[in-house]
Design an enzyme around this catalytic site. Structure first.
Site, PDB file in Angstrom:
ATOM      1  CD  GLU B 166      -3.246  -0.259   0.140  1.00  0.00           C
ATOM      2  OE1 GLU B 166      -3.069   0.876  -0.330  1.00  0.00           O
ATOM      3  OE2 GLU B 166      -4.276  -0.935  -0.098  1.00  0.00           O
ATOM      4  CD  GLU B 169      -1.118  -0.997  -4.681  1.00  0.00           C
ATOM      5  OE1 GLU B 169      -1.065  -2.200  -4.946  1.00  0.00           O
ATOM      6  OE2 GLU B 169      -2.133  -0.436  -4.208  1.00  0.00           O
ATOM      7  CD  GLU B 170      -2.482   4.883  -0.048  1.00  0.00           C
ATOM      8  OE1 GLU B 170      -1.966   5.638   0.804  1.00  0.00           O
ATOM      9  OE2 GLU B 170      -3.604   4.374   0.095  1.00  0.00           O
TER      10      GLU B 170
END
Lengths: 283, 283
Positions: B166, B169-170
């Protein structure tokens, strides 16, 4: 005549060869629509015409996801909805939730619940006896193996409450929550879901045992040295490690796990619990 | 002629007024039956007759639960199955699982997955800057508030892997897992499920930022003192507590959380992770 989306009116408009009505829906927070199930046409072909008409309209309006929650009573509309492009999202005993993604962008429909949650309970009395059980089913069935009580945390149930409830149900012993001292995550459990198992320390408040016959064949307070000496614990790395961690909580140095603190702000709101190493984080 | 449960044969027996065939099924480990979906009659009325006949037979045989997994392609059998006494159990995009309880005993049909799992990531670099994000949607939308990266753990994904994924990705930043330092359980989240959120400490391996525009409006390395000074942290008890715990990991005394250890026995098996206070449980 006042327009309505109720069934007789829709049937009228169909029979009069007038435009099919758009299904009633509400917007959600993510650019999607939730179809109002209360106002669905009960006639299947009227439903199909209205649904296809509505989807075409919503697509041109740039709507993204469309949600349709059908109850057991509306199960005859599942197949027509699937044929119109819906897929299953999740289901509970009384309903199934269908969804269709209308946008050309990549779907952002959130996944359904991904995990089951279980607990194991380490309960030692002041005679250095552990509360131990033998299970009626599962991998240890009939093997004469003593293990800690385990169980499942229900949806909507706090982990510490689930642990106390399971121990009470299975063994009759009342306990208080002390610590979560570790957890194990595993995958491809029941129905393909993942699973998190919280290892809890509970303090016994009562000692009398009542065996839950449906799940267990025996329960007893067992000297911890005898429990620890069981062969299967030497063979199963996870169970051996879990017991080590449990026993470390009883030593002088005092292994620290996560305790609970209610961190919900404001009065009148349901408590919300944060589990952390409170001894290690004094203000 | 060899008996078979395939469709043409069943239709024959019906047309010849011979007994309806019992559906093919396999026993599960809990005294239940799983209907073989590959061999289901494709004709709805043949299916209904066979299903009702089979259920009657299984009930007299003392079978408990009967499971029926219908794919999207078999959705026309959902309504007949419901009419025959099945209820929904769970659904995934490609199928719905139905179940019926035949026994007079209390149902022991296990519940479907009850929890979603999320992560929050505390990432501090050696300049005492925290990796902070502003979200495009949610409660803090447009409020100019900087928060830690958060995200969802997928079914089949390890918690520490989900946290690393996460964040990558972010924000584009590569990290290593250090500790789970606390977790929060809450209820009535998306689709009525419960939710467990693991607060993780990650160590940054790279520093360059790439913002994921679909979820975030901004990402930056922010001086920790400035982050800590934000007004919303004084108002929100949970978020304030979480930050305190994060900051306690950076102090001399060194707050201890749960680290990971692979506890899967045997070679060639997928790792299985146990999270516990390793520093506190030296052998």
């Amino acid at each position: 005549m006042a327009r309505s989306s109720s069934f007789p009116c829709q049937l009228d408009t169909l029979m009069n060869d007038q435009p099919v009505q758009t299904l009633i829906s509400a917007e959600d927070k993510y650019g999607g629509l939730v179809i109002d199930v209360e106002s669905l046409p009960t006639n299947t072909s009227v439903f199909v015409d209205s649904l296809n008409h509505s989807l075409a309209q919503w697509r041109t309006q740039g709507k993204k996801a469309v949600w349709l929650k059908l109850t057991i009573e509306n199960s005859y509309l599942v197949d027509p909805a699937i044929k119109a492009g819906f897929i299953y999202h999740h289901a509970e005993p009384t309903h199934v939730m269908l969804v269709t993604w209308l946008s050309k962008e990549q779907s952002t429909v959130p996944a359904n619940a991904s995990h089951q949650v279980g607990i194991g309970a380490f309960i030692l009395n002041d005679k250095q006896e552990i509360l131990a059980v033998q299970e009626r089913s599962g991998v240890f069935q009939g093997a004469g193996i003593w293990k800690m009580p385990t169980g499942s945390v229900n949806q909507g149930e706090d982990i510490f409450s689930g642990a106390i409830r399971e121990v009470k149900e299975e063994t009759g012993v009342d306990t208080e929550f002390v610590d979560v001292i570790g957890f194990r995550q595993s995958h491809a459990a029941a129905f393909g879901k993942s699973d998190i198992f919280f290892l809890c320390v509970l303090r016994p408040v009562t000692s009398e045992i009542t065996v839950q016959d449906s799940e267990l064949t025996a329960v007893k307070w067992m000297p911890i040295a005898e429990f620890k000496d069981q062969t299967y614990l030497k063979q199963r790395k996870l169970l051996k490690k879990m017991l080590e961690v449990c026993l470390a909580t009883t030593t002088e140095s005092g292994y620290k796990g996560f305790k609970i603190e209610d961190v919900q702000a404001g009065t009148g709101r349901r408590p919300q619990y944060f589990f952390y190493n409170a001894d290690d984080c004094k203000e």
